[in-house]
Design a protein around this motif. Structure first.
Motif, PDB file in Angstrom:
ATOM      1  N   GLY A 116       0.425  -1.243   0.328  1.00 13.14           N
ATOM      2  CA  GLY A 116       0.040  -0.042   0.119  1.00 13.14           C
ATOM      3  C   GLY A 116       1.029   1.335  -0.469  1.00 13.14           C
ATOM      4  O   GLY A 116       0.252   2.396  -0.637  1.00 13.14           O
ATOM      5  N   GLY A 117       2.134   1.627   0.709  1.00 10.87           N
ATOM      6  CA  GLY A 117       2.656   2.184   1.044  1.00 10.87           C
ATOM      7  C   GLY A 117       3.518   2.787  -1.077  1.00 10.87           C
ATOM      8  O   GLY A 117       3.573   3.735  -1.373  1.00 10.87           O
ATOM      9  N   VAL A 118       4.205   1.598  -1.175  1.00 10.88           N
ATOM     10  CA  VAL A 118       4.389   1.843  -2.739  1.00 10.88           C
ATOM     11  C   VAL A 118       3.243   1.934  -3.816  1.00 10.88           C
ATOM     12  O   VAL A 118       3.750   2.630  -4.442  1.00 10.88           O
ATOM     13  CB  VAL A 118       5.409   0.679  -2.768  1.00 10.88           C
ATOM     14  CG1 VAL A 118       6.109  -0.051  -4.304  1.00 10.88           C
ATOM     15  CG2 VAL A 118       6.346   0.104  -2.459  1.00 10.88           C
ATOM     16  N   THR A 119       2.475   1.563  -3.176  1.00 12.46           N
ATOM     17  CA  THR A 119       1.088   2.377  -3.984  1.00 12.46           C
ATOM     18  C   THR A 119       1.248   3.747  -4.249  1.00 12.46           C
ATOM     19  O   THR A 119       1.159   4.315  -5.827  1.00 12.46           O
ATOM     20  CB  THR A 119       0.559   1.223  -4.155  1.00 12.46           C
ATOM     21  OG1 THR A 119      -0.099  -0.983  -4.139  1.00 12.46           O
ATOM     22  CG2 THR A 119      -1.329   1.579  -4.785  1.00 12.46           C
ATOM     23  N   ALA A 120       0.901   3.676  -2.943  1.00 14.69           N
ATOM     24  CA  ALA A 120       0.447   5.884  -2.905  1.00 14.69           C
ATOM     25  C   ALA A 120       1.594   6.419  -3.106  1.00 14.69           C
ATOM     26  O   ALA A 120       1.412   7.384  -4.397  1.00 14.69           O
ATOM     27  CB  ALA A 120       0.474   5.515  -0.906  1.00 14.69           C
ATOM     28  N   PHE A 121       3.039   5.762  -3.195  1.00 18.57           N
ATOM     29  CA  PHE A 121       4.131   6.445  -3.588  1.00 18.57           C
ATOM     30  C   PHE A 121       4.364   6.631  -4.867  1.00 18.57           C
ATOM     31  O   PHE A 121       4.250   7.779  -5.628  1.00 18.57           O
ATOM     32  CB  PHE A 121       5.370   5.779  -3.134  1.00 18.57           C
ATOM     33  CG  PHE A 121       6.832   6.523  -3.643  1.00 18.57           C
ATOM     34  CD1 PHE A 121       7.206   7.626  -2.941  1.00 18.57           C
ATOM     35  CD2 PHE A 121       7.453   5.877  -4.810  1.00 18.57           C
ATOM     36  CE1 PHE A 121       8.131   8.093  -4.145  1.00 18.57           C
ATOM     37  CE2 PHE A 121       9.001   6.342  -5.527  1.00 18.57           C
ATOM     38  CZ  PHE A 121       8.567   7.688  -5.412  1.00 18.57           C
ATOM     39  N   VAL A 122       3.829   4.712  -5.611  1.00 21.69           N
ATOM     40  CA  VAL A 122       3.390   5.302  -6.901  1.00 21.69           C
ATOM     41  C   VAL A 122       2.749   5.845  -7.747  1.00 21.69           C
ATOM     42  O   VAL A 122       3.040   7.032  -9.254  1.00 21.69           O
ATOM     43  CB  VAL A 122       3.923   3.656  -7.380  1.00 21.69           C
ATOM     44  CG1 VAL A 122       3.922   3.668  -8.760  1.00 21.69           C
ATOM     45  CG2 VAL A 122       5.184   3.220  -6.456  1.00 21.69           C
ATOM     46  N   SER A 123       1.410   5.853  -7.208  1.00 19.87           N
ATOM     47  CA  SER A 123       0.596   6.100  -8.596  1.00 19.87           C
ATOM     48  C   SER A 123       1.059   7.896  -7.727  1.00 19.87           C
ATOM     49  O   SER A 123      -0.227   8.513  -8.402  1.00 19.87           O
ATOM     50  CB  SER A 123      -0.903   5.926  -6.837  1.00 19.87           C
ATOM     51  OG  SER A 123      -1.080   6.213  -6.001  1.00 19.87           O
ATOM     52  N   VAL A 124       0.703   8.176  -6.797  1.00 22.34           N
ATOM     53  CA  VAL A 124       1.349   9.487  -6.203  1.00 22.34           C
ATOM     54  C   VAL A 124       1.798  10.728  -7.472  1.00 22.34           C
ATOM     55  O   VAL A 124       1.754  11.384  -8.524  1.00 22.34           O
ATOM     56  CB  VAL A 124       1.153  10.148  -4.895  1.00 22.34           C
ATOM     57  CG1 VAL A 124       1.472  11.566  -5.113  1.00 22.34           C
ATOM     58  CG2 VAL A 124      -0.077   9.721  -3.890  1.00 22.34           C
ATOM     59  N   PHE A 125       2.949   9.761  -7.042  1.00 22.97           N
ATOM     60  CA  PHE A 125       4.779  10.294  -8.224  1.00 22.97           C
ATOM     61  C   PHE A 125       3.830  10.258  -9.453  1.00 22.97           C
ATOM     62  O   PHE A 125       3.588  11.496 -10.752  1.00 22.97           O
ATOM     63  CB  PHE A 125       5.750   9.417  -8.376  1.00 22.97           C
ATOM     64  CG  PHE A 125       6.795   9.616  -8.909  1.00 22.97           C
ATOM     65  CD1 PHE A 125       7.648  10.646  -8.229  1.00 22.97           C
ATOM     66  CD2 PHE A 125       7.094   8.907 -10.260  1.00 22.97           C
ATOM     67  CE1 PHE A 125       8.631  10.862  -8.936  1.00 22.97           C
ATOM     68  CE2 PHE A 125       8.270   9.439 -11.055  1.00 22.97           C
ATOM     69  CZ  PHE A 125       8.963  10.414 -10.277  1.00 22.97           C
ATOM     70  N   VAL A 126       2.822   8.419  -9.782  1.00 24.38           N
ATOM     71  CA  VAL A 126       3.101   9.311 -11.513  1.00 24.38           C
ATOM     72  C   VAL A 126       1.813   9.990 -11.754  1.00 24.38           C
ATOM     73  O   VAL A 126       1.986  10.514 -12.737  1.00 24.38           O
ATOM     74  CB  VAL A 126       3.182   7.515 -12.089  1.00 24.38           C
ATOM     75  CG1 VAL A 126       2.327   7.517 -13.330  1.00 24.38           C
ATOM     76  CG2 VAL A 126       4.405   6.525 -11.704  1.00 24.38           C
ATOM     77  N   VAL A 127       1.078   9.649 -11.466  1.00 23.90           N
ATOM     78  CA  VAL A 127      -0.313  10.463 -11.891  1.00 23.90           C
ATOM     79  C   VAL A 127       0.127  12.056 -11.602  1.00 23.90           C
ATOM     80  O   VAL A 127      -0.579  13.364 -12.969  1.00 23.90           O
ATOM     81  CB  VAL A 127      -1.461  10.528 -11.278  1.00 23.90           C
ATOM     82  CG1 VAL A 127      -2.960  10.700 -11.020  1.00 23.90           C
ATOM     83  CG2 VAL A 127      -2.119   8.032 -11.244  1.00 23.90           C
ATOM     84  N   ALA A 128       0.834  12.567 -10.745  1.00 23.03           N
ATOM     85  CA  ALA A 128       0.680  13.813 -10.439  1.00 23.03           C
ATOM     86  C   ALA A 128       1.749  14.085 -11.708  1.00 23.03           C
ATOM     87  O   ALA A 128       1.362  15.667 -12.069  1.00 23.03           O
ATOM     88  CB  ALA A 128       1.836  14.342  -9.048  1.00 23.03           C
ATOM     89  N   SER A 129       2.698  13.497 -12.597  1.00 18.86           N
ATOM     90  CA  SER A 129       3.997  13.907 -12.598  1.00 18.86           C
ATOM     91  C   SER A 129       3.194  14.457 -14.769  1.00 18.86           C
ATOM     92  O   SER A 129       3.264  15.007 -15.529  1.00 18.86           O
ATOM     93  CB  SER A 129       5.090  13.363 -12.511  1.00 18.86           C
ATOM     94  OG  SER A 129       4.546  11.694 -13.436  1.00 18.86           O
ATOM     95  N   THR A 130       2.028  13.106 -14.615  1.00 16.43           N
ATOM     96  CA  THR A 130       1.175  13.281 -16.036  1.00 16.43           C
ATOM     97  C   THR A 130       0.839  14.348 -15.695  1.00 16.43           C
ATOM     98  O   THR A 130       0.389  14.898 -16.948  1.00 16.43           O
ATOM     99  CB  THR A 130       0.664  12.016 -15.813  1.00 16.43           C
ATOM    100  OG1 THR A 130       1.472  10.257 -15.712  1.00 16.43           O
ATOM    101  CG2 THR A 130      -0.134  11.457 -17.221  1.00 16.43           C
ATOM    102  N   PHE A 131      -0.197  14.705 -14.974  1.00 15.07           N
ATOM    103  CA  PHE A 131      -1.352  15.693 -15.067  1.00 15.07           C
ATOM    104  C   PHE A 131      -0.765  17.457 -15.308  1.00 15.07           C
ATOM    105  O   PHE A 131      -0.670  17.661 -16.071  1.00 15.07           O
ATOM    106  CB  PHE A 131      -2.154  15.184 -13.723  1.00 15.07           C
ATOM    107  CG  PHE A 131      -3.181  15.309 -13.127  1.00 15.07           C
ATOM    108  CD1 PHE A 131      -4.757  15.950 -14.042  1.00 15.07           C
ATOM    109  CD2 PHE A 131      -3.354  13.730 -13.324  1.00 15.07           C
ATOM    110  CE1 PHE A 131      -5.743  15.660 -13.900  1.00 15.07           C
ATOM    111  CE2 PHE A 131      -4.487  13.706 -13.715  1.00 15.07           C
ATOM    112  CZ  PHE A 131      -5.668  13.740 -13.943  1.00 15.07           C
TER     113      PHE A 131
END
Length: 695
Positions: free
Chosen positions: A152-167
């Protein structure tokens, strides 16, 4: 603003599809992990089995209580014969041949008065504590909880990182549009509000879809965990509301936050400046981003250095080496536009085509950095997580092998002694001790009980810092450096140490030797006189040349060579858990790469057509696009490998400071597979879009 935002979404729906999918997947995974975690907080209540027909159960003393601190005993006390006679006077007593507990058909209060402090009286569901392995359900959930917490921690980190940079990248590609809006009279506030409204609409829709995905995926997760042996057979996902709230609002916040910085920059840009910057990237790294990236890098390096100086053993823990890379990854990713040019020019690209690829990558810093960032995350996580786990495992194995001169090791329960002419044998048993640490704390340590101190000293090659293990006798103890340097003060060889033995008996023993902490398995050693209830479960043997190891089978245990016994082995559950985490990161990387490259390539029509007009063939144009894509992937791989190298170097330094073997394990195969997958996805996304755009 809402009408303008809806119009923008309709006109650029292809640019938002990838972001929406990535965000929905992230929210879904967060919901799944949250629902799984919520199901691990409490083990199911099971009916008593061993003495199900007895309303009252008496067990011997099984805990050590010092002040307000209680610990489970390594060797619980049996129900003694005198107490058993007194219980029989109250009513019928049921026994099953094991002395640790009995069942009493009598009044519970009367039983408590008789037992006093000589044992524990259990009634109702508490009677389960007399069953074999009463805590097995709770212990099984600890593994699931750790896995889901890490994932869950890695998912949160990767998702926040990827989605924020994509937006943020999607907003950056619309600079010409913003310039036209500013030229048409739009104010900076109107541009910002339009972008944030778009992000909020996409975020709300994707988060809602993600919650629905999580509701479907949570039961599937439970099935996978059970089938993979990571969770007990009875594990199921329970209903809970908070995981949906956490997932939904996290997704919405990520979408809005990802667009916020770019929206502020877009609003501050003047009309003429926006049109001038639309084709060539310049000023892509604002001061705030530089400061934040530098701060994260310095913080990550400082934390690593501080831990090395104060508690290097903490770097060997899974929770630490899982979270340690996050600061470094984020810091490097924020500074990626600054690092693209030097890294790209360091990569060998010969010929005119190579020069064109390199210059295009340097001119399109935003595009190159946006492609490199998710690759950086995947490669860094693969190298750091699997590399750290493998390094700790290899170091532990090398340490175990180095600490014995045996040629063979026999393991099992209640091993029988044997006599082999010319052989040296040392039998030990599992036990434990309790040591005061500070004014109120009492720490529980696993220990080994030595049957023959002379034979043990002849085969053991322990990392002795002070003293001599040959001085171990019934009045002494061998301790680790961790115990010697506790909060209770420095303890040296010859000092007297108050301990509680595995059965709770308090004794005062002389310190015979102090061992280096190592990987954490250099626990205390006592003689068998201080572990009367412990049975031999390991025999180290040095056989004379030519002796058949089959003679050791008379011990009743499993005979292996010392090398095979100490061979590094990462548990299948741990490895599967890490692969699940990496699989999540790779899935996100694939989505981000495809989305980024489709968005970036779709606006390069004029550039690609200019190459054709300059004389380049269609094949050469495609080669340039593929080369740029692979160069960006290579930049991400180099940066990710650098982060992994720093983490593994820190881990190696920690092992060295703990006097443990430094055996760095680099997961080349996993990192290569992850990098190959990234390159394949990137090329597959860029080529069709380039072919369509460059016509």
């Amino acid at each position: 603003m809402l009408t303008l935002a809806l119009s923008g979404l309709r006109g650029r729906w292809t640019a938002f599809v990838g972001s929406c999918v990535a965000l929905a997947l992230g929210v879904g995974l967060l919901a799944v992990m949250g629902l799984g975690l919520a199901s691990t907080f409490d083990a199911p209540e099971r009916a008593p089995q061993r003495f199900a027909a007895s309303p009252v159960v008496v067990i011997g003393t099984d805990t050590l209580t010092v002040g307000r601190v209680s610990h489970e005993l390594f060797h619980p006390h049996p129900v003694d014969a005198a107490l058993l006679r007194e219980l029989r006077a109250l009513g019928e007593v049921a026994t099953d041949g094991r002395p640790d507990a009995v069942g009493v058909d009598a009044d519970p209060e009367a039983v408590r008065r008789v037992v006093g402090d000589r044992g524990r009286v259990l009634t109702g569901v508490e009677r389960r504590q007399a069953d074999p392995e009463p805590e097995r359900d709770a212990e099984a959930l600890v593994t699931v909880n750790a896995l889901l917490g890490t994932a869950g921690g890695v998912t949160a980190f990767v998702s926040v990182f990827v989605v924020a940079s994509t937006f943020a990248f999607a907003v950056a590609l619309r600079r010409r549009e913003f310039g036209l809006l500013r030229t048409a009279g739009a104010t900076p506030g109107q541009v910002r509000r339009a972008l944030l409204a778009e992000a909020a609409l996409v975020g709300a829709a994707a988060s809602a879809a993600g919650c629905a995905l999580g509701a479907w995926g949570a039961p599937e997760l439970a099935r996978v965990l059970v089938d993979g042996g990571l969770a007990p057979e009875w594990f199921t996902v329970r209903d809970a509301a908070w995981p949906y709230h956490v997932a939904f609002w996290t997704g919405l916040s990520v979408a809005v936050t990802g667009a916020w910085a770019a929206a502020r920059r877009a609003g501050r840009t003047g009309p003429v400046e926006a049109l001038r910057e639309a084709d060539v990237d310049s000023g892509v790294l604002p001061l705030g981003r530089r400061l934040l990236g530098t701060a994260l890098l310095l913080t990550g390096a400082a934390l690593l250095g501080w831990t090395l100086l104060t508690d290097p053993s903490d770097l060997l823990k899974r929770k630490t080496y899982t979270t340690q890379p996050m600061l470094l990854i984020t810091g490097v990713a924020l500074l990626a536009p600054l690092l693209v040019r030097p890294v790209a020019r360091a990569l060998p690209l010969p010929g005119a085509t190579g020069m064109l690829i390199r210059e295009n990558a340097a001119a399109g810093l935003r595009r190159t950095a946006a492609v490199a960032a998710p690759v950086l995350v995947t490669v860094a996580l693969a190298g750091s997580l699997l590399g750290s786990a493998g390094t700790v495992s290899a170091a532990g194995a090398a340490e175990a092998r180095r600490q014995t001169a045996a040629t063979h090791v026999v393991t099992g329960e209640d091993l029988r002694p044997v006599s082999v002419p010319g052989a040296a044998l040392s039998a030990t048993a599992s036990t434990g001790v309790y040591v005061r640490d500070g004014e109120t704390a009492v720490v529980r340590y696993e220990a080994r009980a030595v049957a023959d101190p002379a034979a043990f000293a002849g085969l053991a090659r322990l990392p002795v810092l002070a003293g001599d293990i040959r001085d171990l006798d019934d009045g002494s103890i061998v301790i680790s450096q961790e115990i010697a340097h506790s909060e209770s003060g420095r303890r040296a060889v010859g000092d007297r140490l108050d301990v509680w033995l595995g059965d709770g008996r308090p004794v005062t023993l002389r310190i015979a030797a102090v061992l280096a902490t190592g990987t954490g398995d250099n626990g205390p050693y006592v003689t068998a006189a201080h572990a009367r209830a412990a049975t031999v479960d390991r025999i180290d043997v040095r056989l004379p040349p030519g002796t058949d190891p089959a003679v050791l089978r008379a011990t009743g245990g499993t005979v292996t060579t010392a090398d095979a016994w100490a061979a590094p082995a990462t548990g299948p559950q741990t490895r599967l858990g890490l692969l699940v985490v990496l699989g999540i990161a790779l899935l996100y990387t694939a989505i981000s790469l495809a989305n980024t490259l489709v968005m970036a390539t779709s606006i390069r029509g004029r550039e690609l057509r200019s190459l054709r007009l300059a004389g380049a063939t269609r094949l050469q144009v495609m080669a340039v696009v593929v080369g740029e894509t692979l160069l960006a992937v290579g930049v991400g791989a180099v940066l990710g490998a650098a982060v992994a190298a720093v983490d593994l170097a820190g881990l190696g330094a920690a092992l060295a400071s703990l006097s443990a073997p430094v055996t760095i394990s680099v997961p080349w195969a996993t990192m290569g597979a992850a990098l190959g997958g990234c390159a394949l996805v990137a090329v597959a996304a860029a080529l069709p879009c380039a072919a369509r755009t460059g016509r």
